[in-house]
Design a protein around this motif. Sequence first.
Motif, short mmCIF file in Angstrom:
data_model
loop_
_atom_site.label_atom_id
_atom_site.label_comp_id
_atom_site.label_asym_id
_atom_site.label_seq_id
_atom_site.Cartn_x
_atom_site.Cartn_y
_atom_site.Cartn_z
N VAL A 42 28.49 20.95 49.30
CA VAL A 42 28.11 21.11 50.69
C VAL A 42 27.74 19.74 51.24
O VAL A 42 26.83 19.09 50.75
CB VAL A 42 26.91 22.08 50.84
N SER A 43 28.49 19.34 52.23
CA SER A 43 28.20 18.05 52.84
C SER A 43 27.64 18.26 54.24
O SER A 43 27.67 19.37 54.79
CB SER A 43 29.48 17.21 52.91
N LEU A 44 27.14 17.22 54.80
CA LEU A 44 26.61 17.28 56.15
C LEU A 44 27.71 17.64 57.14
O LEU A 44 27.49 18.40 58.08
CB LEU A 44 25.97 15.93 56.53
N TRP A 45 28.92 17.14 56.91
CA TRP A 45 30.05 17.43 57.80
C TRP A 45 30.37 18.93 57.78
O TRP A 45 30.62 19.53 58.83
CB TRP A 45 31.26 16.61 57.39
N ASN A 46 30.33 19.55 56.60
CA ASN A 46 30.59 20.99 56.52
C ASN A 46 29.49 21.79 57.22
O ASN A 46 29.77 22.80 57.86
CB ASN A 46 30.70 21.43 55.07
N LEU A 47 28.26 21.36 57.10
CA LEU A 47 27.16 22.05 57.79
C LEU A 47 27.29 21.94 59.30
O LEU A 47 27.03 22.90 60.03
CB LEU A 47 25.82 21.50 57.32
N ILE A 48 27.71 20.77 59.79
CA ILE A 48 27.92 20.59 61.23
C ILE A 48 29.03 21.51 61.72
O ILE A 48 28.91 22.14 62.78
CB ILE A 48 28.23 19.11 61.54
N LYS A 49 30.10 21.63 60.94
CA LYS A 49 31.19 22.52 61.33
C LYS A 49 30.76 23.98 61.34
O LYS A 49 31.16 24.74 62.22
CB LYS A 49 32.40 22.32 60.42
N VAL A 50 29.93 24.38 60.39
CA VAL A 50 29.44 25.76 60.35
C VAL A 50 28.57 26.06 61.57
O VAL A 50 28.71 27.11 62.21
CB VAL A 50 28.67 26.02 59.04
N VAL A 51 27.69 25.14 61.92
CA VAL A 51 26.83 25.33 63.10
C VAL A 51 27.68 25.40 64.36
O VAL A 51 27.45 26.25 65.23
CB VAL A 51 25.78 24.20 63.19
N LEU A 52 28.68 24.53 64.47
CA LEU A 52 29.56 24.54 65.62
C LEU A 52 30.34 25.86 65.72
O LEU A 52 30.48 26.43 66.81
CB LEU A 52 30.53 23.36 65.56
#
Length: 82
Positions: A6-16
Motif C-alpha cells: 500500500v503506497s501513498l499513491w494508492n491511498l490517494i486514488k482510493v480516496v479520489l
Amino acid sequence: MLFIPVSLWNLIKVVLLCINALAVLNEERFLRRVGFGYRPEVVAQASVKAQIINLLHAVRTLMRIPLIALNITTIALSLLAG
C-alpha cells in the motif's frame, strides 16, 4: 499470505474514487428514495443523518470542478507512470 503493498499513491486514488462515488449519486433517482435527499428542514437538525446529507450536498456542489481537475491529473500521472 498475499502481500499487497500500500503506497501513498494508492491511498490517494482510493480516496479520489470514494469522493467520485459520492459525487455521482443522483438526488432524484436514488437519494430521495432512501431518505437522504437535501431538504432545508432536515439539514437544520444536528443529527448524524443531517450531517451525511450535508456532506453529500457539499460534495456534489462544491467539489465538482476540483474533482474534474483531480481526475484529469490522476489519469495523466497514471498513464505517465505506467
